[in-house]
Design an enzyme around this catalytic site. Structure first.
Site, short mmCIF file in Angstrom:
data_model
loop_
_atom_site.label_atom_id
_atom_site.label_comp_id
_atom_site.label_asym_id
_atom_site.label_seq_id
_atom_site.Cartn_x
_atom_site.Cartn_y
_atom_site.Cartn_z
CG HIS A 1 2.60 9.91 -5.31
ND1 HIS A 1 2.78 9.28 -4.09
CD2 HIS A 1 1.37 9.53 -5.73
CE1 HIS A 1 1.71 8.57 -3.78
NE2 HIS A 1 0.84 8.70 -4.77
CD GLN A 2 9.66 10.91 -2.03
OE1 GLN A 2 10.00 11.47 -3.07
NE2 GLN A 2 10.40 9.98 -1.44
CD GLN B 1 -5.34 -1.51 -2.62
OE1 GLN B 1 -6.04 -1.21 -3.58
NE2 GLN B 1 -4.09 -1.05 -2.48
CG MET C 1 2.25 12.56 -1.08
SD MET C 1 3.97 12.15 -1.43
CE MET C 1 4.76 13.66 -0.84
CG HIS D 1 3.53 5.28 -5.92
ND1 HIS D 1 2.98 6.42 -6.48
CD2 HIS D 1 2.52 4.37 -5.86
CE1 HIS D 1 1.70 6.20 -6.76
NE2 HIS D 1 1.40 4.97 -6.39
CG ASP E 1 -5.02 2.90 -1.29
OD1 ASP E 1 -6.01 3.50 -1.74
OD2 ASP E 1 -3.85 3.14 -1.65
CD GLN F 1 -7.82 -1.31 -9.06
OE1 GLN F 1 -7.16 -2.33 -9.00
NE2 GLN F 1 -7.46 -0.19 -8.45
NE ARG G 1 -8.87 8.03 -8.56
CZ ARG G 1 -8.65 6.76 -8.28
NH1 ARG G 1 -7.89 6.45 -7.23
NH2 ARG G 1 -9.14 5.79 -9.02
#
Length: 313
Positions: A40-41, A184, A215, A43, A181, A71, A218
């Protein structure tokens, strides 16, 4: 804006490593953007950050598309994680800056032995399906605990391991991760520091829909009603930051208010935490750089979001 062009698709590990080494021999900086696909945008913004990463040298950008089984716990959504590889390639081609897509069929040794817990006693989808074929794990002991690590005990072990494998295969100079994230991102930063990877880690800001929803791949699983309710996450975070900058810096009060807001709108709260930005240590009072991190379920979809605050600026 660069003209659209098709990236080279590479599926073999040795071929990927050789490709990167050729690009470096040409004097290029190799930048990697790890993803699980269904782009998506948000990324695409990571790709823009990768393109801007090397101002002096030309950059060769690799996007990885690999849904990492290690994971996911057996009870999680590996089987239903969205996928559209052809669509992903079209989006990557449209940027005009992606040189290669690394899309391996598998990155783990698959064993035929008994199923069992690997180090740490946690069982992922990988171990459930493949027994004891893969035995080596990377863990960032303290930063992986709490927040997402509390409810997803295999997650950060799987992330740190797969990212280490990708780094060893691609040998990048730069890697870009989204700050949505947040935990992460910090886990990866600490792993790179502690294991002496010669890689610059860039944290890219959260990209949101026009209405404020962060965004996420999911989001496609949200019903229209659930999506509307999920807006309470970003709105409550913005309200919390506004309040903190006006002097409401008591973390217990802030967290209680966010939990109340999400619960009243139909969310099931996993956690709300206010932690120091780098160490992820929980704080009781906001008096420096912190981040408010939230995870909540709306329907069957678990969403995460966060907002950084620095009352000193």
């Amino acid at each position: 804006m660069a003209a659209p062009r098709e990236p080279e698709v590479i599926r073999d590990k040795a071929a990927m490593r050789a490709w990167s080494r050729r690009r470096r021999a040409e004097g290029k900086t190799v930048a990697v953007v790890p993803t699980m696909g269904y782009l998506h945008q948000g990324h695409l913004s990571l790709i823009s950050a990768a393109a801007a990463a090397a101002s002096a040298d030309p950059v060769a950008i690799v996007v990885t598309i690999y849904v990492n089984p290690s994971q996911f716990a057996p009870s999680e959504d590996l089987a239903t994680y969205p996928s559209d590889f052809a669509g992903d390639l079209r989006k990557l081609a449209s940027t005009g800056v992606v040189d290669a897509v690394f899309n391996p069929p598998d990155l783990y040794v698959r064993g035929a032995g008994r199923r069992g817990a690997a180090s740490g006693g946690a069982i992922s989808c990988l171990e459930e399906a493949a027994g004891d074929g893969h035995e080596t794990w990377v863990r960032v002991e303290r930063l992986e605990k709490g927040m997402c690590g509390a409810s997803r005990p295999v997650f950060f072990r799987g992330v740190a391991t797969i990212v280490s494998k990708l780094f060893n295969i691609i040998e990048p100079d730069v890697a870009v991760f989204g700050k949505k994230d947040y935990q992460q991102w910090r886990v990866i930063c600490r792993m790179v520091r502690d294991l002496d990877f010669a890689i610059e880690i860039i944290g890219s800001e959260i990209v949101r829909e026009a209405d404020g929803l962060a965004m996420s791949s999911r989001n496609v699983h949200l019903s229209r009603e659930e999506r509307e309710k999920a807006l309470s996450i970003s709105r409550s975070l913005v309200d919390a930051r506004t309040g903190a900058l006006k002097g409401n810096t008591d973390c217990k009060q802030i967290k209680n208010k966010i939990v109340q807001t999400l619960t009243e709108t139909g969310g099931q709260v996993d956690y709300v935490e206010i932690v120091e930005q780098e160490s992820l240590v929980p704080v009781e009072q906001i008096d420096g750089p912190v981040v408010i991190c939230v995870a909540a379920w709306f329907g069957k979809v678990r969403l995460i979001d966060n907002i950084e605050i620095d009352t000193r600026s």
